[in-house]
Design a protein around this motif. Sequence first.
Motif, mmCIF file in Angstrom:
data_model
loop_
_atom_site.group_PDB
_atom_site.id
_atom_site.type_symbol
_atom_site.label_atom_id
_atom_site.label_comp_id
_atom_site.label_asym_id
_atom_site.label_seq_id
_atom_site.Cartn_x
_atom_site.Cartn_y
_atom_site.Cartn_z
ATOM 1 N N UNK A 1 0.732 -1.210 0.006
ATOM 2 C CA UNK A 1 -0.027 0.065 -0.027
ATOM 3 C C UNK A 1 0.721 1.268 -0.136
ATOM 4 N N UNK A 2 0.432 2.232 -0.746
ATOM 5 C CA UNK A 2 1.235 3.337 -0.751
ATOM 6 C C UNK A 2 0.290 4.667 -0.540
ATOM 7 N N UNK A 3 0.609 5.247 0.805
ATOM 8 C CA UNK A 3 -0.078 6.671 0.964
ATOM 9 C C UNK A 3 0.494 7.661 0.146
ATOM 10 N N UNK A 4 0.011 7.811 -0.884
ATOM 11 C CA UNK A 4 0.361 8.964 -1.812
ATOM 12 C C UNK A 4 0.282 10.489 -1.429
ATOM 13 N N UNK A 5 -0.637 10.495 -0.629
ATOM 14 C CA UNK A 5 -0.815 12.117 -0.128
ATOM 15 C C UNK A 5 -1.485 12.951 -1.301
ATOM 16 N N UNK A 6 -1.271 14.217 -1.356
ATOM 17 C CA UNK A 6 -1.856 14.857 -2.438
ATOM 18 C C UNK A 6 -1.004 14.842 -3.700
ATOM 19 N N UNK A 7 -1.551 14.541 -4.881
ATOM 20 C CA UNK A 7 -1.004 14.180 -6.101
ATOM 21 C C UNK A 7 -1.349 15.127 -7.193
ATOM 22 N N UNK A 8 -0.359 15.660 -8.028
ATOM 23 C CA UNK A 8 -0.739 16.538 -9.308
ATOM 24 C C UNK A 8 -1.540 15.791 -10.171
ATOM 25 N N UNK A 9 -2.495 16.600 -10.866
ATOM 26 C CA UNK A 9 -3.610 15.954 -11.715
ATOM 27 C C UNK A 9 -3.093 15.024 -12.742
ATOM 28 N N UNK A 10 -1.851 15.187 -13.437
ATOM 29 C CA UNK A 10 -1.136 14.203 -14.311
ATOM 30 C C UNK A 10 -1.012 12.895 -13.757
ATOM 31 N N UNK A 11 -0.440 13.066 -12.513
ATOM 32 C CA UNK A 11 -0.139 11.610 -11.961
ATOM 33 C C UNK A 11 -1.292 11.014 -11.462
ATOM 34 N N UNK A 12 -2.519 11.618 -11.249
ATOM 35 C CA UNK A 12 -4.120 11.178 -10.794
ATOM 36 C C UNK A 12 -4.340 10.425 -11.896
ATOM 37 N N UNK A 13 -4.308 11.081 -13.043
ATOM 38 C CA UNK A 13 -4.867 10.630 -14.206
ATOM 39 C C UNK A 13 -4.089 9.389 -14.644
ATOM 40 N N UNK A 14 -2.951 9.243 -14.427
ATOM 41 C CA UNK A 14 -2.251 8.147 -14.638
ATOM 42 C C UNK A 14 -2.465 6.748 -13.744
ATOM 43 N N UNK A 15 -2.697 7.262 -12.387
ATOM 44 C CA UNK A 15 -3.240 6.138 -11.502
ATOM 45 C C UNK A 15 -4.602 5.718 -11.889
ATOM 46 N N UNK A 16 -5.247 6.544 -12.308
ATOM 47 C CA UNK A 16 -6.656 5.875 -12.883
ATOM 48 C C UNK A 16 -6.363 5.177 -14.076
ATOM 49 N N UNK A 17 -5.582 5.408 -14.900
ATOM 50 C CA UNK A 17 -5.235 4.402 -16.199
ATOM 51 C C UNK A 17 -4.786 3.145 -15.690
ATOM 52 N N UNK A 18 -3.893 3.188 -14.860
ATOM 53 C CA UNK A 18 -3.312 2.109 -14.528
ATOM 54 C C UNK A 18 -4.245 1.150 -13.617
ATOM 55 N N UNK A 19 -5.241 1.819 -13.152
ATOM 56 C CA UNK A 19 -5.895 0.713 -11.813
ATOM 57 C C UNK A 19 -6.902 -0.173 -12.722
ATOM 58 N N UNK A 20 -7.184 -0.945 -11.754
ATOM 59 C CA UNK A 20 -8.093 -1.963 -12.265
ATOM 60 C C UNK A 20 -9.383 -2.021 -11.269
ATOM 61 N N UNK A 21 -9.377 -1.369 -10.248
ATOM 62 C CA UNK A 21 -10.621 -1.366 -9.273
ATOM 63 C C UNK A 21 -10.221 0.192 -8.547
ATOM 64 N N UNK A 22 -11.484 0.733 -8.290
ATOM 65 C CA UNK A 22 -11.878 1.819 -7.304
ATOM 66 C C UNK A 22 -12.135 1.597 -6.112
ATOM 67 N N UNK A 23 -11.807 1.722 -5.080
ATOM 68 C CA UNK A 23 -12.210 1.526 -3.679
ATOM 69 C C UNK A 23 -12.257 2.507 -2.846
#
Length: 351
Positions: free
Chosen positions: A230-252
């Motif tokens: 688990x990574x507690x990423x804290x506040x992330x920039x918009x570009x990084x968040x978009x990439x996380x959404x792209x890489x994810x398989x599930x939203x929880x």
Amino acid sequence: MTTASVAFAIPGDLMTPTGGYGYDRRLLAGLRDLGRAVEHIPLAASFPEPSAADNRDAAQRLAAVPAHCPVIIDGLALGAMDRAVLAGMSAPIVALIHHPLARESGLDPARSRALLASERDNLELAAHVVVTSPHTAALLTADYGVARGRITVARPGADRHRGRGAPVDPPLILAVGTLVPRKGHDVLLRALARLIDRPWQAVLAGAGRDADYRDGLVRLEAELDLSGRVRLAGRVAAAELAELYRQASLFALATRYEGHGMVFDEAMTVGLPIVSCRTGAVPDTVAPGAGLLVPVNDPAAFAAALAQLLDDPRRRATMAAASAAAGAALPGWSETVQQIACVLDCVVSRD
């Protein structure tokens, strides 16, 4: 009669990365795009726990708005203001309620009752009330005495995402939400600890507004032996968040309460299956077939829902398709802004 001018009173930093502030930013920009002259009235960041000095400052700023100019007041401030602040205004008030302050998790019962009373009293002074979900509209009618005819539901708009997802291996479970008790990140961590035998990774993205709660999550992560998973990423920039959404398989998100939950719209626009809780506006926001909803504060049930999707790629794909279809059908921000512009015109015409 229409009006080209409006004031918008918002407490704290407008760039704060939460759904409520995101809504406020899009509304402010959208009204200006419509040709309205919008005055942003910044209020103290201490709301909803304002000092006497911050209440006096709010009173001075709001009393200066002329009678012909409606004032949208974000509920984070409106619900906690001294009633005299609003009573001293000559301009008509449009209350913008993302979710009632009294519904915040972890409040002392006495504080919750006090907020309920102040919100109810202050809403009486509003010419109209805008909410972000049908759930909040029903709540204000039932518990706050606001007539349904005085309420407009203007759900958040959704941005369209381009490009296809690229899920990583092992599957990424993504949670997005401010690190406060209401978002239930502690429940999510306890649920993930029950799935330690399965391949997955998780990222919790969100600003740490509650330092004690964030520190507690760090300790809990260590206690549950989730380090490296688990990574507690804290506040992330918009570009990084978009990439996380792209890489994810599930939203929880194991939320304890939501007045709407813009992150669920975000997850659906990228076609992610959702696991969350049956609370507040979540059942109205997460489209049928797009998610699994379980009781609040139940790590075992949350873990079981996650396991269903981790263990069954076919079901995950079916839910992803339903999520993407629902996301494609969501209204855009222009529709949301136009709804509120109509509210402003009606308020002024009544005066």
